[in-house]
Design an enzyme around this catalytic site. Structure first.
Site, short mmCIF file in Angstrom:
data_model
loop_
_atom_site.label_atom_id
_atom_site.label_comp_id
_atom_site.label_asym_id
_atom_site.label_seq_id
_atom_site.Cartn_x
_atom_site.Cartn_y
_atom_site.Cartn_z
N GLY A 56 0.81 -1.21 0.00
CA GLY A 56 0.00 0.00 0.00
C GLY A 56 0.84 1.26 0.00
O GLY A 56 0.57 2.22 -0.73
N GLU A 57 1.89 1.27 0.82
CA GLU A 57 2.78 2.43 0.87
C GLU A 57 3.54 2.59 -0.45
O GLU A 57 3.79 3.70 -0.91
CB GLU A 57 3.75 2.30 2.04
CG GLU A 57 3.13 2.49 3.40
CD GLU A 57 2.39 1.25 3.90
OE1 GLU A 57 1.71 1.34 4.94
OE2 GLU A 57 2.48 0.18 3.25
N PHE A 58 3.92 1.46 -1.05
CA PHE A 58 4.58 1.54 -2.35
C PHE A 58 3.68 2.23 -3.37
O PHE A 58 4.13 3.08 -4.15
CB PHE A 58 4.96 0.15 -2.85
CG PHE A 58 5.27 0.11 -4.32
CD1 PHE A 58 6.47 0.63 -4.80
CD2 PHE A 58 4.36 -0.41 -5.24
CE1 PHE A 58 6.75 0.62 -6.16
CE2 PHE A 58 4.64 -0.42 -6.59
CZ PHE A 58 5.83 0.10 -7.06
#
Length: 406
Positions: A56-58
């Site tokens: 998700g952060e990527f």
């Protein structure tokens, strides 16, 4: 204290890896990270380091990675992950020159890692605050940016007992935060180089929309009918949704569950009763056209599936937390979701904009669906509100790039 915790974490991972395949992959990847760096690092190149905890952060950092790669090709990109759910999915991502796990944040690991790569600058996405890496970066004069970060009063940085660890925030050159509350909280502890730019995820879902793939089986299934798309659902979501739609035969359902193991797929099939159902991997266009329910028993298609729908439900709100609402909203689908959404600013934003609807149980779900189905103008207004909300919140990537030195 922090370093003691890191060594304890390192030991726990070693022990837990004996019993868990996911943790075993993570431990192996972390131990191999230095070999990867030695093999792939070009000592003459200038590197920009992006770190994302997980997938998700990527996805939040991806628009920034790709814009820098396009505008500043003289830099190479190092991408690191902490979680296997990020690394294993994106280890072959073509937008980075080196992709590896990030070793546990001990002093020796941080020194060794940074001595090898020597980045020109670093971007930590959302919640990543590794004390040793950040302090060494600051000591070396490397600009470090926190992107799409969001802060809440209950976080340790703002508690009396968290003041020592809170010093890690002073290692950042600048914060690019999602909202005004985050800026105010940081200001209370003396951090003022903060810009409110929004969330780069809005830019990412617009990118995904532009490159969405055609799905002939889904298109044949829809075939001009009204389609309700269920994305990333869990059993509590499915029990509510299917209780309603089993008595609503004029709508077709595309159901893409979060788990696609045979046990869960059997539970879904049992809930569907006698409705004509096909699985995506086991059907063809003709069979799909004649079905009432299509179960997506594979990954990677959901963001493109939403374009074939009229209303969406995004799961997780009766469990750990809702999944990605924006992938549905960008296509102009009114989005329904469960009550565990307080940590997700986009849920509140969509509700306020008129494109999102929170439900608590079967009765509130039925009431929401009845309202949307009974009034075509209300459905159209909700659809437009969802699409407009995503469009209005985009642009964070451009704001970040205009406020860093490259």
């Amino acid at each position: 204290m922090y370093n003691a915790i890191m060594y304890a974490m390192q030991l726990s991972i070693a022990v837990y890896s004996l019993f868990n395949e996911k943790v075993r992959r993570m431990r192996k990847g972390e131990r191999e990270a230095f070999s990867v760096l030695r093999e792939k690092t070009d000592p003459e190149a200038k590197y920009i380091w992006f770190h994302a905890a997980s997938l998700g952060e990527f996805e939040q950092g991806r628009p920034l990675i790709e814009q820098i790669r396009k505008d500043y090709p003289e830099y190479k990109i190092l991408l690191t992950f902490f979680s296997p759910s990020g690394y294993e999915v994106r280890k072959n991502y073509s937008g980075a020159d080196i992709i590896t796990y990030l070793p546990i944040d001990t002093v020796s690991n941080a020194r060794r890692f940074l001595r090898t790569i020597r980045p020109e600058m670093a971007f930590f996405i959302k919640y990543e605050f590794w004390y040793n890496y950040l302090h060494i970066l600051r000591h070396r004069g490397v600009p470090v940016y926190s992107v799409s970060s969001i802060f809440r009063p209950e976080q340790i940085f703002f508690k009396w007992y968290g003041w020592e660890y809170g010093h890690v925030l002073k290692c950042f050159s600048r914060f690019f935060v999602q909202n005004e509350e985050s800026k105010q909280l940081l200001g209370k502890i003396g951090i003022t180089d903060v810009l409110v730019v929004g969330d780069t995820r809005f830019d990412r879902v617009l990118q995904i929309k532009e490159i969405s793939q055609a799905l002939p089986i889904i298109e044949s299934f829809a075939n001009g009918a009204k389609v309700f798309v269920v994305g990333s659902s869990w059993l509590p979501d499915e029990e509510i949704i299917l209780q309603y739609f089993n008595n609503c035969s004029d709508w077709k359902i595309i159901l893409a569950p979060h788990l696609i193991d045979e046990g869960h797929l059997s539970q879904i099939t049992n809930l569907l009763g006698n409705r004509r159902t096909v699985r995506y991997t086991q059907t063809n266009e003709q069979a799909a056209r004649e079905a009432e329910v299509l179960i997506v028993d594979c990954f990677g298609l959901l963001s493109s599936i939403y374009k074939y729908g009229d209303i969406a439900y995004v799961g997780g709100g009766f469990g750990a937390g809702i999944h990605n609402l924006l992938e549905a909203a960008v296509w102009g689908l009114p989005v329904i979701f469960g009550p565990n959404n307080a940590r997700f600013a986009e849920a509140k934003g969509l509700v306020e904009a008129g494109g999102g609807f929170e439900i608590y149980n079967y009765d509130s779900f039925a009431q929401t669906i009845d309202s949307l189905l009974a009034d075509e103008s209300f459905l159209a207004q909700s659809s437009e509100a969802a699409k407009r909300y995503v469009s209005q919140q985009s642009g964070a990537t451009r704001k970040v790039l205009s406020n860093i030195q490259l």
